[in-house]
Design a protein around this motif. Sequence first.
Motif, PDB file in Angstrom:
ATOM      1  N   UNK A   1     -33.458  10.262 -10.325  1.00 59.85           N
ATOM      2  CA  UNK A   1     -32.687  10.614 -11.514  1.00 59.85           C
ATOM      3  C   UNK A   1     -32.891   9.560 -12.608  1.00 59.85           C
ATOM      4  N   UNK A   2     -32.843   9.986 -13.851  1.00 58.33           N
ATOM      5  CA  UNK A   2     -33.109   9.070 -14.976  1.00 58.33           C
ATOM      6  C   UNK A   2     -32.170   7.866 -15.030  1.00 58.33           C
ATOM      7  N   UNK A   3     -30.935   8.014 -14.570  1.00 56.83           N
ATOM      8  CA  UNK A   3     -29.992   6.890 -14.614  1.00 56.83           C
ATOM      9  C   UNK A   3     -30.318   5.798 -13.602  1.00 56.83           C
TER      10      UNK A   3
ATOM     11  N   UNK B   1     -51.609   2.188 -11.281  1.00 49.11           N
ATOM     12  CA  UNK B   1     -50.689   3.061 -10.558  1.00 49.11           C
ATOM     13  C   UNK B   1     -50.775   4.415 -11.242  1.00 49.11           C
ATOM     14  N   UNK B   2     -50.854   5.468 -10.469  1.00 45.05           N
ATOM     15  CA  UNK B   2     -50.911   6.802 -11.054  1.00 45.05           C
ATOM     16  C   UNK B   2     -49.577   7.085 -11.737  1.00 45.05           C
ATOM     17  N   UNK B   3     -49.635   7.286 -13.064  1.00 48.36           N
ATOM     18  CA  UNK B   3     -48.431   7.589 -13.830  1.00 48.36           C
ATOM     19  C   UNK B   3     -48.681   8.806 -14.708  1.00 48.36           C
ATOM     20  N   UNK B   4     -47.611   9.447 -15.080  1.00 45.46           N
ATOM     21  CA  UNK B   4     -47.670  10.516 -16.067  1.00 45.46           C
ATOM     22  C   UNK B   4     -47.727   9.821 -17.428  1.00 45.46           C
ATOM     23  N   UNK B   5     -48.800  10.038 -18.175  1.00 41.36           N
ATOM     24  CA  UNK B   5     -48.996   9.319 -19.433  1.00 41.36           C
ATOM     25  C   UNK B   5     -48.027   9.755 -20.519  1.00 41.36           C
ATOM     26  N   UNK B   6     -47.348  10.855 -20.343  1.00 40.80           N
ATOM     27  CA  UNK B   6     -46.367  11.284 -21.334  1.00 40.80           C
ATOM     28  C   UNK B   6     -45.006  10.649 -21.090  1.00 40.80           C
ATOM     29  N   UNK B   7     -44.671  10.433 -19.835  1.00 41.31           N
ATOM     30  CA  UNK B   7     -43.347   9.913 -19.496  1.00 41.31           C
ATOM     31  C   UNK B   7     -43.382   8.480 -18.961  1.00 41.31           C
ATOM     32  N   UNK B   8     -44.519   8.043 -18.445  1.00 38.63           N
ATOM     33  CA  UNK B   8     -44.612   6.731 -17.814  1.00 38.63           C
ATOM     34  C   UNK B   8     -44.095   6.714 -16.393  1.00 38.63           C
ATOM     35  N   UNK B   9     -43.762   7.890 -15.855  1.00 40.19           N
ATOM     36  CA  UNK B   9     -43.192   7.964 -14.504  1.00 40.19           C
ATOM     37  C   UNK B   9     -44.274   7.858 -13.432  1.00 40.19           C
TER      38      UNK B   9
ATOM     39  N   UNK C   1     -40.185   0.945 -27.192  1.00 34.93           N
ATOM     40  CA  UNK C   1     -41.309   0.958 -26.272  1.00 34.93           C
ATOM     41  C   UNK C   1     -41.002   1.627 -24.940  1.00 34.93           C
ATOM     42  N   UNK C   2     -39.755   1.631 -24.515  1.00 32.84           N
ATOM     43  CA  UNK C   2     -39.424   2.240 -23.230  1.00 32.84           C
ATOM     44  C   UNK C   2     -39.608   3.750 -23.247  1.00 32.84           C
ATOM     45  N   UNK C   3     -39.674   4.346 -24.446  1.00 30.47           N
ATOM     46  CA  UNK C   3     -39.830   5.792 -24.485  1.00 30.47           C
ATOM     47  C   UNK C   3     -41.290   6.209 -24.365  1.00 30.47           C
ATOM     48  N   UNK C   4     -42.192   5.252 -24.473  1.00 34.76           N
ATOM     49  CA  UNK C   4     -43.601   5.571 -24.353  1.00 34.76           C
ATOM     50  C   UNK C   4     -44.081   5.355 -22.929  1.00 34.76           C
TER      51      UNK C   4
ATOM     52  N   UNK D   1     -44.689  -2.856 -12.119  1.00 35.03           N
ATOM     53  CA  UNK D   1     -46.131  -2.645 -12.118  1.00 35.03           C
ATOM     54  C   UNK D   1     -46.638  -1.807 -13.286  1.00 35.03           C
ATOM     55  N   UNK D   2     -45.915  -1.823 -14.406  1.00 37.81           N
ATOM     56  CA  UNK D   2     -46.340  -1.052 -15.566  1.00 37.81           C
ATOM     57  C   UNK D   2     -45.955   0.412 -15.494  1.00 37.81           C
ATOM     58  N   UNK D   3     -45.089   0.772 -14.568  1.00 39.36           N
ATOM     59  CA  UNK D   3     -44.673   2.163 -14.410  1.00 39.36           C
ATOM     60  C   UNK D   3     -43.156   2.232 -14.292  1.00 39.36           C
ATOM     61  N   UNK D   4     -42.636   3.418 -14.483  1.00 40.16           N
ATOM     62  CA  UNK D   4     -41.207   3.669 -14.315  1.00 40.16           C
ATOM     63  C   UNK D   4     -41.023   4.424 -13.002  1.00 40.16           C
ATOM     64  N   UNK D   5     -40.193   3.876 -12.143  1.00 41.52           N
ATOM     65  CA  UNK D   5     -39.905   4.473 -10.836  1.00 41.52           C
ATOM     66  C   UNK D   5     -38.484   5.006 -10.880  1.00 41.52           C
TER      67      UNK D   5
END
Length: 176
Positions: free
Chosen positions: A78-80, A50-58, A40-43, A86-90
Motif C-alpha cells: 500500500x502507498x502509505x 533493480x527492475x522498476x516501473x519507470x512511471x512510478x518508480x515501484x 523528486x519523489x513523484x518521479x 536501492x533507487x527504487x520504491x518498495x
Amino acid sequence: MTTGLQKRKHYTAGGYASLAAVAGLAAYAALVFLLAAGPPTSRAAATERIVVDWHTGLAISGYDPVAFFTDGRPVGGIPDLELRYGGAIWRFTNVGNRAAFAANPDVYMPRYGGYDPLGVAHGIAVAGNPDLWLIVSEKLFLFFDGDRREKFAADPDRVTGPADRKWPDVLRTLTP
C-alpha cells in the motif's frame, strides 16, 4: 574620454547587464520547470539495477517483497507503507514487513535485482515478472515467462552458478 570610448564602455556595461538579465531569466525558467515537475519523489527511480516501473518508480510492480516469503504469494503493498531503497520504491502490506525489509533488504529483494536468472546466466538483463516467481534456497527469483520458470525449477543450481558468475558483468551494463 573620446566619444567612441564612451560608447564602447556604455555598450560593454549594458552587455553585462543584459547577460545578467538573461541568466536571471534562465534561472527563473528553470525554477518554474522544476516546480511544475513536482517533487523528486513523484518521479521514477533512476536506476536499472533493480527492475522498476519507470512511471512510478515501484520495484516489483508494487508487490510486498516480504509477502512472497510470509504469505507464499505476491501481495500488493500500500502507498502509505513505502520505503526507498536501492533507487527504487518498495511497498509493503504492513509495518512489520516494512521493518523486516528495512532491517535486512538482501534477504527479501529478488535475486539479480528482479532480472530473470536465465537471462543473467546468458549475460543479458531480461526483466522478471513478479507474477512468475519461485523461492529457492530462501531466495526470491522472478522470471520473464513460465517456460523459463519451469527450466529453472528443474535444476536451479545449473542456472544460478552461471548467473552468479555473469551478474557482475550484467550489473556493469546497467545504469546505477
